[in-house]
Design a protein around this motif. Structure first.
Motif, PDB file in Angstrom:
ATOM      1  N   PHE A   1      -2.852  -2.083   6.624  1.00  6.60           N
ATOM      2  CA  PHE A   1      -3.864  -2.399   5.627  1.00  6.60           C
ATOM      3  C   PHE A   1      -4.387  -1.112   4.995  1.00  6.60           C
ATOM      4  O   PHE A   1      -4.297  -0.027   5.572  1.00  6.60           O
ATOM      5  N   GLY A   2      -4.969  -1.266   3.827  1.00  8.63           N
ATOM      6  CA  GLY A   2      -5.604  -0.121   3.198  1.00  8.63           C
ATOM      7  C   GLY A   2      -6.933   0.196   3.846  1.00  8.63           C
ATOM      8  O   GLY A   2      -7.579  -0.669   4.445  1.00  8.63           O
ATOM      9  N   GLU A   3      -7.365   1.433   3.720  1.00 11.80           N
ATOM     10  CA  GLU A   3      -8.656   1.850   4.261  1.00 11.80           C
ATOM     11  C   GLU A   3      -9.739   1.571   3.226  1.00 11.80           C
ATOM     12  O   GLU A   3      -9.649   2.003   2.075  1.00 11.80           O
ATOM     13  N   ALA A   4     -10.782   0.836   3.643  1.00  8.55           N
ATOM     14  CA  ALA A   4     -11.844   0.433   2.721  1.00  8.55           C
ATOM     15  C   ALA A   4     -13.099   1.264   2.936  1.00  8.55           C
ATOM     16  O   ALA A   4     -13.418   1.661   4.060  1.00  8.55           O
TER      17      ALA A   4
ATOM     18  N   ILE B   1     -10.645   0.870  -2.040  1.00  7.89           N
ATOM     19  CA  ILE B   1      -9.660   0.651  -0.982  1.00  7.89           C
ATOM     20  C   ILE B   1      -8.422   1.486  -1.287  1.00  7.89           C
ATOM     21  O   ILE B   1      -7.862   1.402  -2.387  1.00  7.89           O
ATOM     22  N   LYS B   2      -8.029   2.282  -0.337  1.00  6.85           N
ATOM     23  CA  LYS B   2      -6.811   3.075  -0.488  1.00  6.85           C
ATOM     24  C   LYS B   2      -5.589   2.176  -0.324  1.00  6.85           C
ATOM     25  O   LYS B   2      -5.644   1.179   0.411  1.00  6.85           O
TER      26      LYS B   2
ATOM     27  N   ALA C   1      -4.375   1.096  -5.437  1.00  6.48           N
ATOM     28  CA  ALA C   1      -5.755   1.286  -5.007  1.00  6.48           C
ATOM     29  C   ALA C   1      -6.594   0.174  -5.622  1.00  6.48           C
ATOM     30  O   ALA C   1      -6.216  -0.415  -6.635  1.00  6.48           O
ATOM     31  N   VAL C   2      -7.728  -0.107  -5.011  1.00  6.07           N
ATOM     32  CA  VAL C   2      -8.587  -1.195  -5.482  1.00  6.07           C
ATOM     33  C   VAL C   2     -10.005  -0.664  -5.649  1.00  6.07           C
ATOM     34  O   VAL C   2     -10.513   0.071  -4.795  1.00  6.07           O
ATOM     35  N   VAL C   3     -10.635  -1.043  -6.755  1.00  7.50           N
ATOM     36  CA  VAL C   3     -12.051  -0.757  -6.971  1.00  7.50           C
ATOM     37  C   VAL C   3     -12.739  -2.070  -7.312  1.00  7.50           C
ATOM     38  O   VAL C   3     -12.259  -2.837  -8.157  1.00  7.50           O
ATOM     39  N   MET C   4     -13.865  -2.350  -6.650  1.00  7.51           N
ATOM     40  CA  MET C   4     -14.664  -3.547  -6.905  1.00  7.51           C
ATOM     41  C   MET C   4     -16.126  -3.132  -6.969  1.00  7.51           C
ATOM     42  O   MET C   4     -16.594  -2.373  -6.119  1.00  7.51           O
TER      43      MET C   4
END
Length: 692
Positions: free
Chosen positions: A430-433, A451-452, A495-498
């Protein structure tokens, strides 16, 4: 790229803050074989819910939904697990005939709903769960039920024609409707349709039956014009027996002609043998629900909103003296919205779940002093029940679907995980949040999440999925999702940005209120500042390869971004999003929502509906957009998606539309969800580069 300077902020690693038992360290062989988590893994993951502790406090029964991809459905089974941590969880054999909504009775039997007889009825078994006995034999489906305190009676909710005199009449009328050769439907009032179904003339009404099968069902809400439980998501939490089993308290809204623009749910008391209804909360024109009696039966606790017409108002906790009717609020200055009330065994505390700065925690509230103490830490508590020494609760997070944990009353020890319904995920990366904060609109603190990608390599830059939540009074938070799962993007190399923009829940009611009549300015400013801050703070984000995605309000914001911030993202994804806010005011079903959010009706305040209307800025659109719509979505009707796609095509913008004829506001069928993810990830790969 926009550059904005920010003051220093604190960041919190969500993963590091999770209970140690939530993460199992894989062996060397497992680590070598580990693969990134994918949306296929998510679709096939088992879904745990609804923990219920046995009367003796020794066991917990819970539901697990598995995905049958070949047959395009979910399959629910009931499991039982000892609370002492010893022994394996055991699937109850009665699950083979279909079983859900398990509830323990005071008689020690385990009751549940099953359609094995051809209709959904109440059945029962014992703790072994080997054989089942049918309890109710009604001519229509039981859609919810509640046991009386001594398990001698059962209150059931049935969909019936309210004009009928008895159940036989409802059955006959239903058969006549099915046999009718003409297809025209006639309506004299709203709702014409709600969520994903057209109004067929039935309402949810309560009946009381004897658990031993004797006597006839008693229609206790006969003559009431409304549904209990409420549609579309109500359950047995909206009604309960009084401690002596002689009456029922239920929450409902009178339909009349104002149902689509009213949130005036009241609590009613009615004899279990039938008779006169008494409105217990008539003085409150807003929402009252969730009745629960104290152990001594002297106090009724329930949740109440203060502002009529506003579905996202803060839930207050109200205590009513049963003898006198006197009432008072508990923890009135606690700026969180309570849910899922339970009394402690000694009647001194109430246990509630509430959103809290990106987490969803279990809290204890002292009913005398109003003091509030958090019981759980980071993560999302979705359900809980009490044991003899503490709690068992279902908790998920950004990196884990729901599992069961046990914890003692106010104990300082780490919670102990007792289930492992998805062992296959131990071999997934999983990615690191990380949670961060920044000064947003009005320089107020706004929180976000980054999230990486799974398998992150220091020094590399990665394309970004910028995901915008719906609601808008909602939050992505530190929680698992089977629709917008951030880890599926991380597993695909993004990558994720929220950003939990103004209007999000869990940050105080004023923060939630701030979006109403401000859909297009304050949240957009938060998104712009949060995106700029994230790029400055996290150099692994490749701002030149980013796609903005959202559903419902998030889809609205995607359309708004297309016209008002059209130089930032390389692609857009819009699921069930609003295109024309003015038309939405006349075409959605729950009118209270659009009227509250815009400050009135479209004919009273047309300028408010036009102020932040994406349809008025189509001339600025240029970004490629994927448009997705469920054709049974009556909350945001298909015409909104068709208008979006028409605007894109007419302007010659690269676009694609995917319509699911059999889905509502969500995509629920496994094969449809698979197609949804294939389309979305294919769109991202095409426009911001297929990750290495």
């Amino acid at each position: 790229m926009r550059t904005v300077l920010f003051a220093a902020v604190a960041s919190l690693s969500l993963i590091a803050a999770m209970p140690a038992t939530a993460q199992r360290t894989p062996s060397a062989a497992e680590a070598q074989a580990a693969q990134p988590f994918t949306y296929n893994d998510m679709l096939m993951a088992n879904r745990l819910s609804d923990p219920r502790v046995s009367p003796d406090g020794r066991h917990v029964v819970y539901a697990v939904r598995a995905t049958d991809m070949e047959n395009n459905r979910g399959v629910t089974s009931l499991f039982i697990q000892g609370l002492d941590g010893e022994g394996e969880a055991r699937r109850l054999a009665i699950s083979d005939g279909g079983a859900n909504t398990a509830r323990w009775g005071a008689d020690g039997a385990l009751y549940f709903l099953s359609g094995r007889s051809g209709t959904s009825q109440v059945w029962k078994t014992d703790a072994q769960g080997a054989t089942a006995t049918q309890v109710t034999n009604l001519p229509v489906d039981v859609n919810a039920y509640r046991l009386s305190p001594d398990a001698s009676k059962i209150a059931v909710s049935l969909a019936v024609y309210p004009q009928c005199e008895d159940l036989a009449c409802s059955v006959a009328r239903g058969e006549a409707e099915a046999a009718r050769k003409s297809t025209g439907q006639v309506y004299d009032r709203l709702f014409v349709r709600h969520w994903d179904t057209w109004n067929d003339g039935t309402q949810n009404h309560l009946f009381v039956v004897n658990a031993d099968g004797s006597g006839e069902p008693v229609w206790v809400t006969r003559g009431f014009d409304g549904d209990t439980p409420s549609k579309p998501f109500g359950d047995e939490g909206e009604f309960t027996f009084t401690p002596d089993g002689e009456s029922i308290i239920f929450s409902a809204r009178e339909a009349g002609v104002s149902e689509p623009w009213s949130t005036d749910f009241d609590l009613y008391r009615v004899p279990a043998s039938g008779g006169e209804r008494i409105n217990l909360t008539e003085e409150n024109p807003a929402w009252d629900t969730g009745p629960v009696f104290s152990p001594d039966g002297r106090t009724l606790a329930y949740r109440a909103m203060r502002r009529p017409g506003f579905e996202a108002d803060r839930w207050q906790i109200v205590l009513m003296d049963v003898a006198t009717g006197a009432r008072r609020e508990v923890a009135a200055d606690w700026d969180r919205s309570a849910d899922s009330l339970q009394w402690s065994a000694d009647g001194r505390s109430l246990y509630v779940v509430a959103g809290d700065i990106g987490q969803t925690r279990l809290f204890s509230i002292d009913v005398a002093r109003g003091s509030v103490v958090p019981i759980t830490g980071p993560g999302h508590v979705s359900a809980f029940d009490q044991t003899r020494t503490g709690f068992v609760y279902a908790m998920d997070s950004l990196t884990s679907p729901s599992e069961l944990y046990v914890k003692t009353f106010r104990g300082r020890e780490m919670p102990r995980r007792i289930t492992n319904v998805n062992p296959q995920l131990a071999n997934r990366v999983f990615g690191e949040a990380e949670q961060f904060s920044f000064p947003g609109w009005n320089d107020e603190t706004v929180y976000g999440y980054v999230i990486k990608p799974a398998g992150y390599v220091e020094g590399r830059q990665y394309p970004v999925a910028f995901i915008i939540h719906g609601g808008p009074q909602s939050s992505f938070a530190n929680a698992w999702s089977y629709r917008w799962n951030a880890m599926t993007y991380a597993g695909a190399g993004y990558a994720v940005v929220m950003i939990d923009f103004h209007g999000s829940t869990g940050y105080g009611q004023a923060f939630t209120d701030s979006i109403s009549q401000h859909w297009g300015d304050r949240p957009l400013e938060d998104l712009q500042k949060g995106w700029a801050f994230a790029q400055q703070q996290y150099p692994f984000l490749d701002g030149d390869r980013a796609c903005a995605l959202g559903a419902s309000y998030g889809g609205y914001m995607v359309n708004w971004i297309a016209g008002r911030w059209n130089d930032e993202f390389q692609c857009l994804v819009n699921h069930d999003g609003i295109f024309d806010t003015f038309a939405m005011g006349y075409s959605t079903e729950e009118l209270w929502f659009t009227e509250w959010e815009n400050g009135g009706t479209p004919y009273d305040v047309p300028e408010a509906y036009q102020r932040f209307n994406p349809a008025n800025h189509v001339n600025n659109w240029s970004d490629p957009m994927l448009v997705i719509q469920g054709d049974r979505d009556f909350r945001v009707p298909t015409t909104q998606a068709l208008s979006t796609f028409t605007a894109l095509q007419r302007r010659g913008i690269e676009s694609r539309m995917v319509v699911f004829p059999d889905e509502n506001h969500w995509v629920l069928k496994p094969q449809n969800s698979l197609q949804w993810h294939n389309e979305v990830f294919g769109w991202l790969d095409r426009h911001i580069g297929s990750p290495d």
